[in-house]
Design a protein around this motif. Structure first.
Motif, mmCIF file in Angstrom:
data_model
loop_
_atom_site.group_PDB
_atom_site.id
_atom_site.type_symbol
_atom_site.label_atom_id
_atom_site.label_comp_id
_atom_site.label_asym_id
_atom_site.label_seq_id
_atom_site.Cartn_x
_atom_site.Cartn_y
_atom_site.Cartn_z
ATOM 1 N N ASP A 214 41.429 -49.451 8.690
ATOM 2 C CA ASP A 214 41.928 -50.804 8.420
ATOM 3 C C ASP A 214 41.356 -51.378 7.128
ATOM 4 N N ASP A 215 40.772 -50.491 6.296
ATOM 5 C CA ASP A 215 40.177 -50.836 5.006
ATOM 6 C C ASP A 215 38.844 -51.571 5.127
ATOM 7 N N TRP B 77 30.664 -47.693 15.949
ATOM 8 C CA TRP B 77 31.971 -47.634 15.289
ATOM 9 C C TRP B 77 33.015 -48.142 16.277
ATOM 10 N N PRO B 78 33.809 -49.126 15.913
ATOM 11 C CA PRO B 78 34.717 -49.743 16.890
ATOM 12 C C PRO B 78 35.802 -48.809 17.416
ATOM 13 N N LEU C 234 30.271 -43.334 15.841
ATOM 14 C CA LEU C 234 30.719 -42.350 14.862
ATOM 15 C C LEU C 234 29.602 -41.333 14.679
ATOM 16 N N VAL C 235 29.896 -40.075 14.972
ATOM 17 C CA VAL C 235 28.954 -38.987 14.754
ATOM 18 C C VAL C 235 29.270 -38.362 13.395
ATOM 19 N N LEU C 236 28.266 -38.249 12.546
ATOM 20 C CA LEU C 236 28.456 -37.754 11.183
ATOM 21 C C LEU C 236 27.637 -36.481 10.972
ATOM 22 N N ALA D 16 33.375 -36.382 10.433
ATOM 23 C CA ALA D 16 33.120 -37.630 11.146
ATOM 24 C C ALA D 16 33.933 -37.636 12.432
ATOM 25 N N LEU D 17 33.268 -37.832 13.536
ATOM 26 C CA LEU D 17 33.929 -37.888 14.841
ATOM 27 C C LEU D 17 33.753 -39.274 15.441
ATOM 28 N N ALA D 18 34.865 -39.984 15.605
ATOM 29 C CA ALA D 18 34.849 -41.284 16.274
ATOM 30 C C ALA D 18 35.041 -41.044 17.770
ATOM 31 N N ARG D 19 33.962 -41.187 18.546
ATOM 32 C CA ARG D 19 34.028 -40.970 19.986
ATOM 33 C C ARG D 19 34.563 -42.234 20.656
ATOM 34 N N GLN D 20 35.640 -42.081 21.395
ATOM 35 C CA GLN D 20 36.369 -43.239 21.913
ATOM 36 C C GLN D 20 35.540 -44.044 22.903
ATOM 37 N N ALA D 21 35.151 -43.447 24.012
ATOM 38 C CA ALA D 21 34.424 -44.187 25.044
ATOM 39 C C ALA D 21 33.043 -44.613 24.567
#
Length: 367
Positions: A346-347, A325-326, A242-244, A233-238
């Protein structure tokens, strides 16, 4: 570009038939349009402006493609990553289904005598592409891998299903400083993905993609025994998404990360291939001959190829998806009948629709 597009409600995919690469993937979800896959900046430029000896797979470099073999084709003559990544595919079937779309493509060239089919399935309101590749007939042994690539403008954070270890090969992708640079140590290994040995004697966090680190690096992650799907899972910031990427570890026991962030100075890369991450799930070592021989993965008990046989077939499955994804990488990804649950740092919990039967977790896989 000779492409064919397929679509279901909320998702579309196009395939570059010249080389079988996924040319584009779009997910429409929660009022947003997400594009999880990368296309090299030179795709579409006049062919005469690119190096003459460039493999067609690099000329068309985009999205995801099948490698058979992965890396060097030094058993059966073929370009880098084999004919599936460098030659034409035909559309065998493409039609709507009761809940989406299904398309079948066939590689025009045989691989070690085998016929190769690519089956792409989209389901209405599923933010995932479900892929299957089928090898029929042939003789010998073939290593395989997927080659999905994503791209970021401001970096991102990575999370993984449990991994046993991470290791680099004997030589860096760019050992010559006149041509480029790599930052990881080669060869090296670590069981802590946040502290992998660096070439300068320090450590690098493999779970962080930093745009200020210009480099070309390659590292293999070996799946641990955990009984569930393998996932990255990659959370891309800008991009705030979320890439899965998911697999069945029994079929594809390794995940290879290719970090390409301005680390090559020669054409066609020329320092402009930036923010790219390859998440390459496979059953392979680096190169066809290496996958067949006494390699380090075999010594770890990891399969590095499939056996081909006349009158028999084998297949393996793979999933690529994206959702809003935030921020921050997830803590865990689990599946249950018809669903996927993603647990945030953050659960907070995100439940999404998912074909949990597709990856066939728990089935026996022939060597």
């Amino acid at each position: 570009m000779d492409t064919v597009a397929i679509a279901a409600k909320g998702i579309s995919v196009s395939v570059d038939l010249a080389v079988g690469h996924l040319a584009d993937m779009t997910v429409d979800i929660d009022g947003r349009r997400l594009k999880p896959l990368h296309r090299a900046p030179w795709v579409g430029e006049p062919r005469e402006t690119l190096p003459k000896d460039l493999p067609e797979g690099t000329v068309h470099l985009s999205g995801d493609f099948l490698c058979a073999p992965f890396s060097v084709s030094d058993v059966e003559a073929a370009p880098l990553h084999g004919w599936p990544a460098n030659s034409r595919w035909d559309v065998v079937d493409s039609a709507a289904t009761a809940d989406g779309w299904r398309a079948v493509f066939r590689l025009q060239r045989p691989v070690m005598g085998a016929t190769v089919d690519k089956i792409l399935t989209l389901r209405d309101d599923h933010p995932f592409l479900y892929q299957e590749h089928v090898f029929s007939g042939g003789a010998g042994v073939i290593p395989v891998a997927h080659h999905p690539m994503t791209v970021m403008t401001a970096g991102g954070r990575l999370a993984f299903s449990p991994k046993r270890l991470a290791a680099t090969p004997n030589e860096a992708p760019e050992p010559d400083p006149a041509r480029g640079r790599s930052l990881l140590a080669y060869p090296a290994r670590s069981t802590d993905l946040t502290r992998f040995p660096a070439a300068n004697g320090g450590t690098i966090d493999l779970t962080a993609y930093r745009m200020d680190q210009e480099r070309e690096d390659f590292v293999t992650l070996v799946e641990a025994d955990h009984g569930g799907p393998g996932w990255t899972a990659l959370a891309r910031q800008a991009e705030a998404d979320l890439v899965l990427v998911l697999k069945n570890p029994a079929e594809l026991p390794v995940t290879m990360l290719w970090v390409s962030n301005g680390g090559r100075d020669y054409a066609p890369w020329s320092g402009r291939h930036r923010g790219v991450l390859g998440i390459e799930d496979g059953r392979t070592a680096v190169g066809h001959a290496a996958s067949l021989g006494d390699n380090w993965l075999k010594r770890e008990g990891v399969a590095t190829a499939f056996a081909l046989s006349e009158g028999r077939s084998f297949s393996f499955r793979h999933v690529i998806g994206a959702l809003p994804w935030p921020s921050g990488e997830p803590r865990d990804v689990t599946t249950s009948p018809g669903r996927m649950r993603i647990l945030a740092a953050d659960d907070a919990v995100r439940d999404i629709v998912f074909d949990s039967d597709f990856l066939r977790i728990g089935r026996s896989v022939p060597a």
